[in-house]
Write a protein that holds these residues in place. Sequence first.
Motif: not given
Lengths: 153, 279
Positions: A11, A70, A74, A78, B245-246, B249, B257-260
Amino acid sequence: MTVQVQSDMRKSMLATALIGIGLMAGVDEIVFHQLLGWHHFYDLATPQIALFSDGLLHSAELIVLVAGFFLLLDLRGRQALAPTAAWAGLFIGLGGFQLFDGIVDHKVLRLHQIRYGIDNLLTYDLLWNASGAVLLLIGLLLSRRLRARPRMA
Amino acid sequence: MEHTAHAQPHAGSALAFLLLALLLGAYALATRPGRAGRRWSPWRTLSFALGTALLGLALAPPLAAFAHADLRGHMLQHLLLGMFAPLALVLGAPGTLLLRSLPRRAARALVAFLATRPVRTLIHPLTALALDIGGMYLLYLTPLYAFSTNDPAVHFLVHLHFLLSGYLFTWSIAGPDPAPHRPGLKLRLGVLFLGTALHATLGKLMYAYGFPQGTAHDLREIQAAAQLMYYGGDVAELLLAIAFFARWFRRSHAGPLGALSPPEKGKTAAPAVTCRPDR
């Protein structure tokens, strides 16, 4: 190497590759299409279609950039960003787009040439593709380091 | 150029300001805690207030006067009414607030109405794209623009169309309101992509060929206005892409803002009347 780490590395690479593609497309569009006016994305039809093809390229680079940032945000959020993978992705994106544009768009599909009305197009093509190849090579070398020392990523 | 439009610009502006104040007042009233039990995000209120402020700016007498004299003024109004104000208003989620404030039966009826075939077609992103960007092509590439500067009623309708179609387009791409029948993220991304490309193309066509034609504006003024449209539109579409996109996601994972994770597979349905921003 756990599946999670592998997936985060993938990713990280994807995020920055998107950013690299968007940046290089932006440089191409702003410098060559707009400032220098050397070519449009599609030069084989009417000027209106040339402008529309530029509009599509412009729109794509804008969306790809936002999507890439984005993804990056992200991963940062994390604390899963793999720096080496991210740098590798950026260079692969930059060089990959440049080389793809130089070989597929310019030569295979012949959508447009770098510049018109000149004798030494070959020099332009060589410079264009060589710069793309160097960037891509940096990215590939960086990504090899990932396999050698995954912990460092 | 004839300036018969807006014979009493100040009266028109005063009426617009009054309507905007009423709208904002109704919104604020509906956000009072305790009405539906749930706290309303101050960011949404701020966004909606910003949207009404941008509308007020677009309709304020100085800008209206500038727009009458100069095509750049018109373009500034166009950007505010059709792109920036709608984005701020949409992100204020007034639809969610309305559903939450209405009596349960009325809210159900409204949701059912939005689910009927004609309304679903009308609020589909592709229809919104045709109305919004298609409307701009019609206005600037045909004599409609010249016509609208001479006829107050047409002028008013053009402005109203900018606002409504701009709101509809923005909402159909990135609206936070519950929208059980809205198409999936991929289609909306495709429509956003096409809309951005078509808007940029229109700006360049106007620059290159001197549209809108049949007006008293000289070519340099038209080119300056077209540039304003191109770059201003770019900023607005960048913001819209960020809003889109906000949402992507946010809903793709738990947490802000979690994982994709793989994007939802054609499933956008939120329970019909949850009355909570659909995320």
